[in-house]
Design an enzyme around this catalytic site. Structure first.
Site, PDB file in Angstrom:
ATOM      1  N   ASP A 100     -84.699  -9.167 -22.840  1.00 40.53           N
ATOM      2  CA  ASP A 100     -84.175  -9.227 -24.176  1.00 40.53           C
ATOM      3  C   ASP A 100     -83.317 -10.340 -24.580  1.00 40.53           C
ATOM      4  O   ASP A 100     -84.183 -11.697 -23.682  1.00 40.53           O
ATOM      5  CB  ASP A 100     -83.260  -8.007 -24.292  1.00 40.53           C
ATOM      6  CG  ASP A 100     -82.989  -7.843 -25.775  1.00 40.53           C
ATOM      7  OD1 ASP A 100     -83.737  -7.105 -26.363  1.00 40.53           O
ATOM      8  OD2 ASP A 100     -81.935  -8.185 -26.334  1.00 40.53           O
ATOM      9  N   ALA A 141     -82.651   3.093 -24.227  1.00 44.06           N
ATOM     10  CA  ALA A 141     -81.662   2.641 -23.626  1.00 44.06           C
ATOM     11  C   ALA A 141     -81.358   1.133 -24.023  1.00 44.06           C
ATOM     12  O   ALA A 141     -82.270   0.481 -24.335  1.00 44.06           O
ATOM     13  CB  ALA A 141     -81.962   2.769 -21.996  1.00 44.06           C
ATOM     14  N   LYS A 142     -80.217   0.421 -23.417  1.00 48.18           N
ATOM     15  CA  LYS A 142     -80.134  -0.899 -23.609  1.00 48.18           C
ATOM     16  C   LYS A 142     -79.070  -1.229 -22.388  1.00 48.18           C
ATOM     17  O   LYS A 142     -78.246  -0.464 -22.469  1.00 48.18           O
ATOM     18  CB  LYS A 142     -79.899  -1.405 -24.954  1.00 48.18           C
ATOM     19  CG  LYS A 142     -79.999  -2.764 -25.260  1.00 48.18           C
ATOM     20  CD  LYS A 142     -81.650  -3.113 -25.520  1.00 48.18           C
ATOM     21  CE  LYS A 142     -81.829  -4.371 -26.171  1.00 48.18           C
ATOM     22  NZ  LYS A 142     -83.230  -4.293 -27.003  1.00 48.18           N
ATOM     23  N   GLY A 143     -79.212  -2.725 -21.935  1.00 46.40           N
ATOM     24  CA  GLY A 143     -78.200  -3.214 -21.215  1.00 46.40           C
ATOM     25  C   GLY A 143     -77.777  -4.638 -21.549  1.00 46.40           C
ATOM     26  O   GLY A 143     -78.521  -5.187 -22.273  1.00 46.40           O
ATOM     27  N   VAL A 199     -76.579   1.451 -21.384  1.00 48.24           N
ATOM     28  CA  VAL A 199     -76.394   2.658 -22.307  1.00 48.24           C
ATOM     29  C   VAL A 199     -77.611   3.225 -22.487  1.00 48.24           C
ATOM     30  O   VAL A 199     -78.702   2.699 -22.793  1.00 48.24           O
ATOM     31  CB  VAL A 199     -75.852   2.302 -23.870  1.00 48.24           C
ATOM     32  CG1 VAL A 199     -75.721   3.281 -24.598  1.00 48.24           C
ATOM     33  CG2 VAL A 199     -74.553   1.726 -23.638  1.00 48.24           C
TER      34      VAL A 199
END
Ligand code: GLU
Length: 435
Positions: A159, A118-120, A73
């Site tokens: 992460d 963003a992050k995934g 995202v």
């Protein structure tokens, strides 16, 4: 070829509600109100710019196929390329990743980095995969989200349950597909592959710096405080170690998913770290110190007698159910989203001081920024340079959030959100809307 049905594979299209997203959006609304931001900007900031859901099929070691669900995202690119980590966890879902991407935009803005957010993540229990399966999962997921990645577009990092090895595989996958060496596609890589000195410790070091800065403003000496740390992964373990060894704080409790230890006189961290390194899943379980501590649970740690509480595990740990039992006077959020909206109100009411995640754990992405700059220039800094720059960036961000809070008579979370939203909205306004 038989297809194995995986329990950990998310098959439903309806994403579960994320408490963290609910919390972040409500805090966002408060910041909008305080700033008197025009509705159009509010609407832009409430939404992700782009959301990608991907299927990640891999061959298991026994020849069968498992299909996992992954996400990337991009919340905002207003202030620069999107930036944020990738997590492998069974609880990953679209709403969670959406919340984490929003937090990244705010975090980068609080630290004044030229990045958006963003992050995934992949919904998977990585402990259930072999190393070769994990490598295939990482490479296939990287290939699936590659259309929206780019060194000036979106730059992943580690992460929860991902690390330098994960980033090495991701960087190698992108480099092989591209035919060029592209270390700047990801940060948090091994130092030998264009990673930065000090990146691994950076989030924990930033948490330690934020703790010391908060104590300083309360007129307290870190040598005289006791600290409880929930989560003993990359963030919690370095934060504890640095607070103890460099600032003289007494770490009285630590915990992870497998349990934890408490000793009012302070824990000896060195043998614990050695135990973790030797443990196959890097867990505290089975550690014995001849009865020099009391066994506690991950949840019990939160309500122990300690001056400082550092939640450094995962989200939604401090809720309306336990917020009134917390004894620490200062909470420094090492994890992303550990405190619910309702709990935050209770803590504020009780006069408990909170250094919010988007400030407290910004050390990681600050050092990621240093890594990206070093990769783009192919010129690398030594550890002293990295630590000095990190210290400067953390202290500056802390001071800005603190001063804004004082001037506007608000808590640090509201202050950090306001500063961040103001910077993001200003960038949107300056850029204008394409076309
Ligand atoms: N995953 C880390 C965070 O939540 C680091 C992100 C990055 O370095 O891009 O801040």
């Amino acid at each position: 070829m038989a297809v194995r049905l995986q329990e950990e594979t998310e098959t439903s299209n309806t994403s579960p509600r994320s408490e963290m997203l609910h919390t972040a959006l409500r805090q966002l609304e408060n910041a909008f109100e305080g700033l008197g931001l025009a509705e159009g900007f509010r609407e832009i900031i409430r939404q992700s710019e782009r959301e990608l859901t991907v299927a990640v099929p891999i061959y298991r070691d026994d020849g069968q196929i498992s299909v996992f669900t992954g996400y990337r995202v991009q919340h905002s690119s207003a202030r620069g390329p999107c930036k944020g980590g990738i997590r492998f966890h069974p609880g990953v879902n679209l709403e969670e990743v959406r919340a984490l991407a929003l937090l990244m935009t705010l975090k980068c803005a609080v630290a004044n980095l030229p990045f958006g957010g963003a992050k995934g993540g992949v919904s998977v229990n990585p402990a259930g995969l072999s190393r070769t399966e994990l490598e295939r999962l990482t490479r296939r997921y990287a290939a699936m989200i590659l259309p929206i990645l780019g060194r000036k577009r979106d730059i992943p990092a580690p992460d929860v349950n991902t690390n330098a090895q994960t980033m090495a595989w991701l960087m190698d996958t992108v480099s092989m597909l591209d035919g060029n060496s592209t270390p700047e596609i990801a940060t948090g890589k091994p130092v030998a592959l264009g990673g930065s000195q000090g990146r691994e410790e950076a989030t924990g070091r930033g948490v330690a710096i934020a703790t010391v800065e908060a104590l300083k403003r309360q007129g307290r000496d870190p040598k005289e405080v006791t600290v409880a740390v929930q989560g003993f992964g990359n963030v919690g373990s370095y934060a504890a170690q640095i607070l103890a060894e460099e600032y003289g704080a007494k770490i009285v409790a630590i915990s992870d998913v497998s349990g934890g230890f408490y000793n009012a006189k302070g824990l000896n961290l060195k043998p614990i770290r050695e135990h973790l390194q030797a443990h196959p899943a890097q867990l505290l379980e089975d550690y014995h110190d001849n009865g020099h501590f009391e066994q506690i649970s991950n949840a019990e740690l939160l309500t122990l007698e300690a001056d400082v509480l550092i939640p450094a595990a995962i989200e939604d740990q401090i809720t309306h159910e336990n917020a009134d039992q917390i004894k620490a006077g200062l909470i420094v959020e090492g994890a992303n989203g550990p405190t619910s909206f309702e709990a935050d109100a209770i803590l504020r009411e009780r006069g408990i001081h909170v250094v919010p995640d988007i400030l407290a754990n910004a050390g990681g992405v600050i050092c990621s920024y240093f890594e990206w700059v070093q990769d783009l220039q192919s010129y690398f800094w030594d550890i002293d340079e990295v630590r000095q720059q990190l210290n400067r960036a953390m202290c500056r961000a802390f001071e800005e959030v603190w001063t804004f809070a004082e001037e506007h008579d608000m808590d640090m979370r509201s202050s950090a959100y306001s500063l961040a939203v103001d910077r993001v909205a200003y960038a949107i306004q300056q850029r204008g809307l394409f076309p």
